[in-house]
Design a protein around this motif. Structure first.
Motif, PDB file in Angstrom:
ATOM      1  N   THR A 104      48.759  64.313  17.762  1.00 49.53           N
ATOM      2  CA  THR A 104      48.610  64.862  18.721  1.00 49.53           C
ATOM      3  C   THR A 104      47.347  65.559  19.705  1.00 49.53           C
ATOM      4  O   THR A 104      46.392  65.563  19.310  1.00 49.53           O
ATOM      5  CB  THR A 104      49.440  66.046  18.302  1.00 49.53           C
ATOM      6  N   PHE A 105      48.024  65.813  20.945  1.00 52.83           N
ATOM      7  CA  PHE A 105      46.848  66.535  22.184  1.00 52.83           C
ATOM      8  C   PHE A 105      45.981  67.338  21.333  1.00 52.83           C
ATOM      9  O   PHE A 105      44.694  67.183  21.528  1.00 52.83           O
ATOM     10  CB  PHE A 105      47.506  66.401  23.075  1.00 52.83           C
ATOM     11  N   VAL A 124      43.274  65.454  18.686  1.00 57.60           N
ATOM     12  CA  VAL A 124      42.468  64.836  19.751  1.00 57.60           C
ATOM     13  C   VAL A 124      41.555  65.992  20.121  1.00 57.60           C
ATOM     14  O   VAL A 124      40.224  66.005  19.872  1.00 57.60           O
ATOM     15  CB  VAL A 124      42.908  63.976  20.656  1.00 57.60           C
ATOM     16  N   VAL A 125      41.758  66.880  21.044  1.00 59.21           N
ATOM     17  CA  VAL A 125      41.218  67.321  21.375  1.00 59.21           C
ATOM     18  C   VAL A 125      39.827  68.658  21.212  1.00 59.21           C
ATOM     19  O   VAL A 125      38.554  68.213  20.955  1.00 59.21           O
ATOM     20  CB  VAL A 125      41.812  68.667  22.799  1.00 59.21           C
TER      21      VAL A 125
END
Length: 90
Positions: free
Chosen positions: A2-3, A6-7
């Motif tokens: 998911t985003f 990654v962040v």
């Protein structure tokens, strides 16, 4: 992946690189003022990492730890600045 994952990974890598650079400056710093500044940077990185962890996991459990770290950073910087001021006056 998911985003948010990654962040989180990117933020962790950036905090890690900054912390390693600060520790290197603490070890190699030619003067006590360099070491003091690097210690403040390391504490700021720790505070930001705790804040990011709180935002990611949506809780406020470590807010007290962040405040204590900020207090230590301020008190430490002021005490070293006063010590260096008295040393320069001599």
């Amino acid at each position: 992946m998911t985003f948010l994952t990654v962040v989180s990974i990117i933020a962790g890598i950036m905090f890690g690189i900054g912390a390693i650079a600060a520790v290197i400056r603490i070890i190699k710093g030619p003067s006590i003022l360099d070491r003091t500044l690097a210690t403040d940077v390391l504490l700021a990185i720790a505070i930001c990492a705790l804040g990011a962890e709180m935002a990611i996991n949506k809780h406020t459990d470590t807010l007290v730890v962040m405040l204590v770290l900020a207090m230590f950073a301020v008190v430490g910087s002021i005490s070293i600045a006063r010590f260096m001021g008295k040393q320069d006056a001599s």
